[in-house]
Write a protein that holds these residues in place. Structure first.
Motif, PDB file in Angstrom:
ATOM      1  N   GLY A  24       0.848  -1.205   0.000  1.00 32.49           N
ATOM      2  CA  GLY A  24       0.000   0.000   0.000  1.00 32.49           C
ATOM      3  C   GLY A  24       0.872   1.239   0.000  1.00 32.49           C
ATOM      4  N   CYS A  25       0.937   1.911  -1.146  1.00 28.94           N
ATOM      5  CA  CYS A  25       1.881   3.039  -1.304  1.00 28.94           C
ATOM      6  C   CYS A  25       1.132   4.351  -1.540  1.00 28.94           C
ATOM      7  CB  CYS A  25       2.844   2.748  -2.450  1.00 28.94           C
ATOM      8  SG  CYS A  25       3.778   1.229  -2.216  1.00 28.94           S
ATOM      9  N   GLY A  26       0.229   4.690  -0.618  1.00 30.62           N
ATOM     10  CA  GLY A  26      -0.533   5.929  -0.750  1.00 30.62           C
ATOM     11  C   GLY A  26      -0.094   6.979   0.250  1.00 30.62           C
ATOM     12  N   GLY A  27      -1.102   7.703   0.758  1.00 30.75           N
ATOM     13  CA  GLY A  27      -0.846   8.873   1.591  1.00 30.75           C
ATOM     14  C   GLY A  27      -0.014   8.636   2.832  1.00 30.75           C
ATOM     15  N   ILE A  28      -0.371   7.616   3.619  1.00 28.57           N
ATOM     16  CA  ILE A  28       0.326   7.462   4.912  1.00 28.57           C
ATOM     17  C   ILE A  28       1.780   7.028   4.713  1.00 28.57           C
ATOM     18  CG2 ILE A  28      -0.398   5.057   5.360  1.00 28.57           C
ATOM     19  CD1 ILE A  28      -0.125   7.844   7.989  1.00 28.57           C
ATOM     20  N   CYS A  88      -0.039  -0.720   4.701  1.00 24.31           N
ATOM     21  CA  CYS A  88      -0.587   0.648   4.594  1.00 24.31           C
ATOM     22  C   CYS A  88      -1.733   0.681   3.582  1.00 24.31           C
ATOM     23  CB  CYS A  88       0.505   1.617   4.142  1.00 24.31           C
ATOM     24  SG  CYS A  88       1.905   1.752   5.245  1.00 24.31           S
ATOM     25  N   THR A  89      -2.532  -0.349   3.580  1.00 21.50           N
ATOM     26  CA  THR A  89      -3.642  -0.470   2.618  1.00 21.50           C
ATOM     27  C   THR A  89      -4.935   0.057   3.228  1.00 21.50           C
ATOM     28  OG1 THR A  89      -4.212  -2.597   3.538  1.00 21.50           O
ATOM     29  CG2 THR A  89      -2.688  -2.613   1.677  1.00 21.50           C
ATOM     30  N   PRO A  90      -6.001   0.147   2.414  1.00 21.38           N
ATOM     31  CA  PRO A  90      -7.323   0.387   3.004  1.00 21.38           C
ATOM     32  C   PRO A  90      -7.626  -0.651   4.091  1.00 21.38           C
ATOM     33  CG  PRO A  90      -7.415   0.659   0.623  1.00 21.38           C
ATOM     34  CD  PRO A  90      -6.044   0.134   0.939  1.00 21.38           C
ATOM     35  N   ASN A  91      -8.473  -0.248   5.039  1.00 28.16           N
ATOM     36  CA  ASN A  91      -8.677  -1.014   6.275  1.00 28.16           C
ATOM     37  C   ASN A  91      -9.100  -2.475   6.079  1.00 28.16           C
ATOM     38  OD1 ASN A  91      -8.188   1.498   7.279  1.00 28.16           O
ATOM     39  ND2 ASN A  91     -10.283   1.908   7.901  1.00 28.16           N
ATOM     40  N   TYR A  92      -9.976  -2.738   5.107  1.00 17.85           N
ATOM     41  CA  TYR A  92     -10.523  -4.103   4.996  1.00 17.85           C
ATOM     42  C   TYR A  92      -9.439  -5.115   4.632  1.00 17.85           C
ATOM     43  CZ  TYR A  92     -10.371  -4.153  -0.147  1.00 17.85           C
ATOM     44  OH  TYR A  92      -9.945  -4.164  -1.447  1.00 17.85           O
ATOM     45  N   LEU A  93      -8.291  -4.641   4.143  1.00 21.54           N
ATOM     46  CA  LEU A  93      -7.208  -5.552   3.755  1.00 21.54           C
ATOM     47  C   LEU A  93      -6.227  -5.838   4.894  1.00 21.54           C
ATOM     48  CD1 LEU A  93      -6.512  -4.035   0.237  1.00 21.54           C
ATOM     49  CD2 LEU A  93      -7.165  -6.411   0.672  1.00 21.54           C
ATOM     50  N   HIS A  94      -6.313  -5.079   5.983  1.00 25.26           N
ATOM     51  CA  HIS A  94      -5.314  -5.231   7.050  1.00 25.26           C
ATOM     52  C   HIS A  94      -5.184  -6.682   7.519  1.00 25.26           C
ATOM     53  CE1 HIS A  94      -5.474  -0.707   8.406  1.00 25.26           C
ATOM     54  NE2 HIS A  94      -5.126  -0.868   7.150  1.00 25.26           N
ATOM     55  N   PHE A 103       3.912  -5.199  10.775  1.00 28.15           N
ATOM     56  CA  PHE A 103       3.554  -3.890  11.317  1.00 28.15           C
ATOM     57  C   PHE A 103       2.412  -3.384  10.448  1.00 28.15           C
ATOM     58  CE2 PHE A 103       4.054   0.765  11.779  1.00 28.15           C
ATOM     59  CZ  PHE A 103       3.895   0.823  13.158  1.00 28.15           C
ATOM     60  N   CYS A 104       1.316  -2.939  11.079  1.00 27.63           N
ATOM     61  CA  CYS A 104       0.120  -2.630  10.302  1.00 27.63           C
ATOM     62  C   CYS A 104      -0.465  -1.300  10.744  1.00 27.63           C
ATOM     63  CB  CYS A 104      -0.894  -3.763  10.517  1.00 27.63           C
ATOM     64  SG  CYS A 104      -2.454  -3.529   9.651  1.00 27.63           S
ATOM     65  N   GLU A 105      -0.979  -0.569   9.782  1.00 28.51           N
ATOM     66  CA  GLU A 105      -1.624   0.700  10.119  1.00 28.51           C
ATOM     67  C   GLU A 105      -2.903   0.442  10.918  1.00 28.51           C
ATOM     68  OE1 GLU A 105      -1.733   3.709  10.563  1.00 28.51           O
ATOM     69  OE2 GLU A 105       0.177   4.356   9.767  1.00 28.51           O
ATOM     70  N   SER A 117     -13.956   8.227  -2.167  1.00 30.05           N
ATOM     71  CA  SER A 117     -12.799   7.604  -1.514  1.00 30.05           C
ATOM     72  C   SER A 117     -13.199   6.330  -0.755  1.00 30.05           C
ATOM     73  CB  SER A 117     -12.201   8.616  -0.536  1.00 30.05           C
ATOM     74  OG  SER A 117     -11.427   7.955   0.437  1.00 30.05           O
ATOM     75  N   TRP A 118     -12.270   5.365  -0.668  1.00 28.90           N
ATOM     76  CA  TRP A 118     -12.553   4.135   0.091  1.00 28.90           C
ATOM     77  C   TRP A 118     -12.856   4.450   1.548  1.00 28.90           C
ATOM     78  CZ3 TRP A 118      -9.750   2.986   4.368  1.00 28.90           C
ATOM     79  CH2 TRP A 118      -8.472   3.552   4.497  1.00 28.90           C
ATOM     80  N   PHE A 119     -12.331   5.564   2.064  1.00 24.99           N
ATOM     81  CA  PHE A 119     -12.555   5.928   3.465  1.00 24.99           C
ATOM     82  C   PHE A 119     -14.058   6.029   3.782  1.00 24.99           C
ATOM     83  CE2 PHE A 119      -8.122   7.439   3.442  1.00 24.99           C
ATOM     84  CZ  PHE A 119      -7.712   7.113   4.719  1.00 24.99           C
ATOM     85  N   SER A 120     -14.862   6.395   2.770  1.00 20.26           N
ATOM     86  CA  SER A 120     -16.292   6.616   3.028  1.00 20.26           C
ATOM     87  C   SER A 120     -17.161   5.450   2.575  1.00 20.26           C
ATOM     88  CB  SER A 120     -16.736   7.904   2.334  1.00 20.26           C
ATOM     89  OG  SER A 120     -16.501   7.796   0.946  1.00 20.26           O
ATOM     90  N   LYS A 121     -16.524   4.327   2.196  1.00 22.67           N
ATOM     91  CA  LYS A 121     -17.305   3.144   1.798  1.00 22.67           C
ATOM     92  C   LYS A 121     -17.186   2.095   2.895  1.00 22.67           C
ATOM     93  CE  LYS A 121     -16.374   3.923  -3.089  1.00 22.67           C
ATOM     94  NZ  LYS A 121     -15.449   3.577  -4.159  1.00 22.67           N
ATOM     95  N   LYS A 122     -18.306   1.809   3.535  1.00 20.79           N
ATOM     96  CA  LYS A 122     -18.318   0.912   4.701  1.00 20.79           C
ATOM     97  C   LYS A 122     -17.601  -0.414   4.437  1.00 20.79           C
ATOM     98  CE  LYS A 122     -20.258  -0.390   8.787  1.00 20.79           C
ATOM     99  NZ  LYS A 122     -19.960   0.235  10.063  1.00 20.79           N
ATOM    100  N   GLU A 123     -17.797  -0.984   3.250  1.00 19.53           N
ATOM    101  CA  GLU A 123     -17.221  -2.308   2.979  1.00 19.53           C
ATOM    102  C   GLU A 123     -15.690  -2.260   2.870  1.00 19.53           C
ATOM    103  OE1 GLU A 123     -19.161  -0.532   1.050  1.00 19.53           O
ATOM    104  OE2 GLU A 123     -18.465  -0.552  -1.014  1.00 19.53           O
ATOM    105  N   GLU A 124     -15.126  -1.103   2.626  1.00 20.36           N
ATOM    106  CA  GLU A 124     -13.657  -1.009   2.534  1.00 20.36           C
ATOM    107  C   GLU A 124     -13.024  -0.407   3.790  1.00 20.36           C
ATOM    108  OE1 GLU A 124     -11.999   0.297  -1.310  1.00 20.36           O
ATOM    109  OE2 GLU A 124     -14.019   0.073  -2.117  1.00 20.36           O
ATOM    110  N   SER A 125     -13.758   0.484   4.456  1.00 19.95           N
ATOM    111  CA  SER A 125     -13.174   1.187   5.611  1.00 19.95           C
ATOM    112  C   SER A 125     -13.626   0.602   6.937  1.00 19.95           C
ATOM    113  CB  SER A 125     -13.584   2.658   5.579  1.00 19.95           C
ATOM    114  OG  SER A 125     -15.001   2.751   5.634  1.00 19.95           O
ATOM    115  N   GLY A 126     -14.822   0.002   6.963  1.00 24.25           N
ATOM    116  CA  GLY A 126     -15.378  -0.504   8.224  1.00 24.25           C
ATOM    117  C   GLY A 126     -16.131   0.567   8.989  1.00 24.25           C
ATOM    118  N   GLY A 127     -16.015   1.836   8.586  1.00 24.05           N
ATOM    119  CA  GLY A 127     -16.706   2.918   9.285  1.00 24.05           C
ATOM    120  C   GLY A 127     -16.102   4.266   8.940  1.00 24.05           C
TER     121      GLY A 127
END
Ligand SMILES: NC(=O)c1ccc[n+]([C@@H]2O[C@H](COP(=O)([O-])OP(=O)(O)OC[C@H]3O[C@@H](n4cnc5c(N)ncnc54)[C@H](O)[C@@H]3O)[C@@H](O)[C@H]2O)c1
Length: 357
Positions: free
Chosen positions: A11-15, A81-87, A102-104, A173-183
């Protein structure tokens, strides 16, 4: 293992760009050996930058598929450092293949996933740590020491929050999609403040949770005005959450988080109530920590706590735990307790009932 910890980033994005990569560029006991992103040009960009900065003799490998990174030769750990559902998906596969993880944050998007991660770590004997960058802020470390010295007494009640007036993710953004972010802001921002406060309270065991969540502004919560004509909202999470948590030792915690809310101003805050002293810190008061007591209030000198803070402090600690066997400041059970609280807030909001854990 070589004398450096060989890490592959997924995951090579913002963070990665603004927090992890700058930390790795300063570290000499870590070597980045691979980058993975479904958008491979992002992985390539970091690989090139790291190699050209002279941080390694061999240009880090670039992958599109994280399973290929996990199986590569000469890798000791992954940084997720991926979207949450992949952690949990990436973490469990990495642990099962003998890598440290090590995970975000957030730890996972469900309690069962957090439990699977802990079980995989125990089965493999490999380290699993989740980012807890707020524990490394100078004010948190100062208070942790002050509490350990007994100066604040017992911390029996606390408040914390991260409120944005208009500060949601961009449309789609994935941040606002429940299935990818969890909330929404609860799982995104609340996780930081809840952890910071619970860490200072001595990580008491949560026993019950009551919460409300709202979705009032949706995709317009970024402050960018109305959605363009003909655009359909993809916003399926809350934009405001309020909650109350009770702990086994009788302590309690009040939480408020928003991406969009009609509040006077943005604020990041926490407040501890101890039997001898309290403590409060607000972004509104320029982030200065105040220790409060009947003898008067004061702003402590934090200069003794200026070494690597935030994300860098946490990443350095992970390397120290794996390479030198340092005592981990995070254990996976804390992650399970965290996700239990988040999950129960959503359940309470849905059912209108207090949830007993
Ligand atoms: N600790 C903090 O302060 C903090 C701050 C921001 C974000 N985060 C966390 O970091 C994580 C990433 O957030 P971000 O802001 O960098 O998001 P982002 O969208 O900017 O980056 C995520 C990256 O993951 C990539 N990706 C998606 N699916 C993938 C897959 N299957 N395999 C490999 N790569 C894949 C995307 O292409 C993207 O480049 C999130 O879990 C978020 O909660 C933490």
């Amino acid at each position: 293992m070589s004398n450096k910890l060989r890490i592959g980033v997924v995951g090579c994005g913002g963070i990665l760009e603004w927090a992890h990569f700058p930390a790795y560029m300063k570290m000499d006991n870590v070597e980045l050996v691979a980058f993975c992103d479904i958008l491979t040009e992002r992985a390539e960009k970091f690989s090139k930058k790291y190699f050209e900065a002279g941080k390694t003799d061999k240009k880090p490998a670039v992958f599109e598929n994280f399973s290929d990174l996990i199986k590569m030769e000469g890798i000791d750990a992954v940084d997720i450092c991926t979207p949450n559902y992949l952690h949990s998906i990436v973490a469990v596969e990495a642990l099962e293949n003998g890598l440290h993880v090590f995970c975000e944050k957030p730890d996972a998007v469900s309690v069962s996933e957090a439990e699977r991660m802990k079980a995989a770590s125990e089965a493999s004997g490999k380290v699993l740590m989740i980012m807890r960058n707020q524990r490394y802020d100078n004010s948190t470390r100062y208070l942790k020491d002050r509490i350990a010295e007994g100066k604040m007494g017992e911390i029996y009640a606390a408040r914390c929050g991260w409120q944005r007036r208009r500060g949601g993710p961009p449309h789609g953004s994935w941040f606002s999609k429940k299935e990818e972010s969890g909330g929404g802001p609860l799982i995104d921002l609340g996780v930081h403040m809840i952890d910071r406060t619970m860490w200072l309270m001595g990580n008491p065991k949560p026993v019950s949770v009551s919460g409300c969540t709202y979705n009032v502004f949706g995709d317009n919560g970024s402050g960018s005005g109305l959605l363009p004509e003909g655009t359909k909202s993809t916003f399926s999470v809350e934009d405001l959450a309020m909650a109350f948590v009770r702990f086994e030792n009788g302590a309690c915690l009040q939480v408020e988080v928003s991406w969009a809310s009609n509040v006077k101003t943005d604020d990041i805050f926490f407040e501890l109530r101890g039997t001898k002293e309290g403590a409060v810190q607000n972004q509104n008061t320029k982030g200065r920590l105040t220790v409060v007591s009947a003898d008067g209030d004061f702003n402590p000198d934090l200069s003794a706590y200026s070494e690597a803070q935030g994300h860098e402090g946490n990443i350095r600690h992970f390397a120290d735990v794996v390479l030198n066997g340092a005592e981990p400041m995070f254990v996976p059970q804390q992650g399970i307790n965290m996700v239990k609280i988040l999950e129960a807030i959503y359940k309470s909001a849905e059912t209108g009932k207090e949830i007993f854990l």
